[in-house]
Scaffold this motif. Sequence first.
Motif, PDB file in Angstrom:
ATOM      1  N   LYS A 182     -21.268   4.641  -5.862  1.00  0.00           N
ATOM      2  CA  LYS A 182     -20.717   3.661  -6.802  1.00  0.00           C
ATOM      3  C   LYS A 182     -21.031   4.023  -8.250  1.00  0.00           C
ATOM      4  CE  LYS A 182     -18.922   1.116  -3.628  1.00  0.00           C
ATOM      5  NZ  LYS A 182     -17.466   1.046  -3.438  1.00  0.00           N
ATOM      6  N   LEU A 204      -5.631  -2.073  -1.473  1.00  0.00           N
ATOM      7  CA  LEU A 204      -6.217  -0.759  -1.215  1.00  0.00           C
ATOM      8  C   LEU A 204      -7.729  -0.801  -1.384  1.00  0.00           C
ATOM      9  CD1 LEU A 204      -3.644   1.397  -3.211  1.00  0.00           C
ATOM     10  CD2 LEU A 204      -3.902   1.366  -0.725  1.00  0.00           C
ATOM     11  N   GLU A 205      -8.436   0.027  -0.620  1.00  0.00           N
ATOM     12  CA  GLU A 205      -9.882   0.106  -0.746  1.00  0.00           C
ATOM     13  C   GLU A 205     -10.258   0.740  -2.085  1.00  0.00           C
ATOM     14  OE1 GLU A 205      -7.865   2.256   0.694  1.00  0.00           O
ATOM     15  OE2 GLU A 205      -8.999   3.691   1.933  1.00  0.00           O
ATOM     16  N   PRO A 206     -11.529   0.600  -2.529  1.00  0.00           N
ATOM     17  CA  PRO A 206     -11.968   1.251  -3.769  1.00  0.00           C
ATOM     18  C   PRO A 206     -11.692   2.749  -3.713  1.00  0.00           C
ATOM     19  CG  PRO A 206     -13.621  -0.312  -3.034  1.00  0.00           C
ATOM     20  CD  PRO A 206     -12.596  -0.224  -1.931  1.00  0.00           C
ATOM     21  N   ASP A 232     -14.255   5.035  -1.957  1.00  0.00           N
ATOM     22  CA  ASP A 232     -14.221   4.994  -0.494  1.00  0.00           C
ATOM     23  C   ASP A 232     -13.067   5.833   0.046  1.00  0.00           C
ATOM     24  OD1 ASP A 232     -16.373   3.299  -0.636  1.00  0.00           O
ATOM     25  OD2 ASP A 232     -15.218   1.473  -0.270  1.00  0.00           O
ATOM     26  N   TYR A 233     -11.932   5.727  -0.618  1.00  0.00           N
ATOM     27  CA  TYR A 233     -10.751   6.497  -0.213  1.00  0.00           C
ATOM     28  C   TYR A 233     -11.009   7.996  -0.325  1.00  0.00           C
ATOM     29  CZ  TYR A 233      -5.972   8.390  -0.669  1.00  0.00           C
ATOM     30  OH  TYR A 233      -4.818   9.128  -0.532  1.00  0.00           O
ATOM     31  N   GLU A 249     -13.369   9.201   2.396  1.00  0.00           N
ATOM     32  CA  GLU A 249     -12.694   9.337   3.696  1.00  0.00           C
ATOM     33  C   GLU A 249     -11.944  10.667   3.770  1.00  0.00           C
ATOM     34  OE1 GLU A 249     -10.169   5.975   4.134  1.00  0.00           O
ATOM     35  OE2 GLU A 249     -11.812   4.526   4.203  1.00  0.00           O
ATOM     36  N   GLN A 289       0.834  -1.205   0.000  1.00  0.00           N
ATOM     37  CA  GLN A 289       0.000   0.000   0.000  1.00  0.00           C
ATOM     38  C   GLN A 289       0.871   1.258   0.000  1.00  0.00           C
ATOM     39  OE1 GLN A 289      -0.460  -2.443   2.500  1.00  0.00           O
ATOM     40  NE2 GLN A 289      -2.029  -3.525   1.327  1.00  0.00           N
ATOM     41  N   ASN A 348      -9.658   0.697  -9.764  1.00  0.00           N
ATOM     42  CA  ASN A 348     -10.023  -0.097  -8.577  1.00  0.00           C
ATOM     43  C   ASN A 348      -9.480  -1.522  -8.663  1.00  0.00           C
ATOM     44  OD1 ASN A 348     -11.275   1.836  -7.018  1.00  0.00           O
ATOM     45  ND2 ASN A 348     -13.288   1.507  -7.934  1.00  0.00           N
ATOM     46  N   ARG A 383      -5.941  -1.087  -7.550  1.00  0.00           N
ATOM     47  CA  ARG A 383      -5.895  -0.832  -6.109  1.00  0.00           C
ATOM     48  C   ARG A 383      -6.134  -2.122  -5.326  1.00  0.00           C
ATOM     49  NH1 ARG A 383      -6.333   4.458  -4.262  1.00  0.00           N
ATOM     50  NH2 ARG A 383      -7.475   3.744  -2.414  1.00  0.00           N
ATOM     51  N   LYS A 384      -7.073  -2.926  -5.773  1.00  0.00           N
ATOM     52  CA  LYS A 384      -7.394  -4.168  -5.079  1.00  0.00           C
ATOM     53  C   LYS A 384      -6.202  -5.114  -5.060  1.00  0.00           C
ATOM     54  CE  LYS A 384     -10.838  -7.874  -4.901  1.00  0.00           C
ATOM     55  NZ  LYS A 384     -12.069  -8.442  -5.543  1.00  0.00           N
TER      56      LYS A 384
END
Length: 223
Positions: free
Chosen positions: A221, A186-188, A191-192, A195, A134, A178, A181-182
Amino acid sequence: MRIKIITALVFVLFVGCKVEKENPITKEYNQQLVNELASMFQIDQVAAGIPSGKYKELSEDEWKSFKDSVFDVNYEKAAEIFNKYGFVGFDLVGKEGSRNFWLIVQHLDSKPEFQEAVLEKMKIEIERNNASPQNYAYLLDRVELNRGKKQVYGTQVKYNWKMCQAYPKPLVDSVNVNKRRKELGLEPLEDYLNELSIMHFEMNKKAFLQVNITKPKLYTKEN
């Protein structure tokens, strides 16, 4: 069966020699280095953040001078550590120490060549499960942007102050971001970004409320 066993032993010896060639130094946990990185990390966080406490009293020029001084000193120390050990991995300083070293490098945008050199060695440690994938994504994005290219994982962002929403700096192949990232845990991206938008709102809540922005604009989404 005997031939297979001998072949396997030869393969193991070959791999062992290859690793030894890439990393001739046997790294052992170094508490003194852990402590040094923790100290460097603490002052880095002060310089990388918003002036607070006694630093609020500094003028804009004084604050800039302080930041430059912190990053210059940290660079000298980080370069010395890097020249001796390469990328500082879990085996040498644990996960927290490795994170501290990475974050210090992450903030050295004035030293792009150094960031690139660290990134190259960090990739080797990732392949050995000796560093955070990450964190690698964050540094890679930083390096790519500093090179004038587009980032890969969308970790580096800007903010739309009119609606309090984070959005990624130039991103390559955004359709598949994504998926990438996966692969690194890492989160989608949505979502990042949400945050960060929430955090941005809370940090600047007073200013946003003054212009009637009562909450951050979040992604769904469908976005």
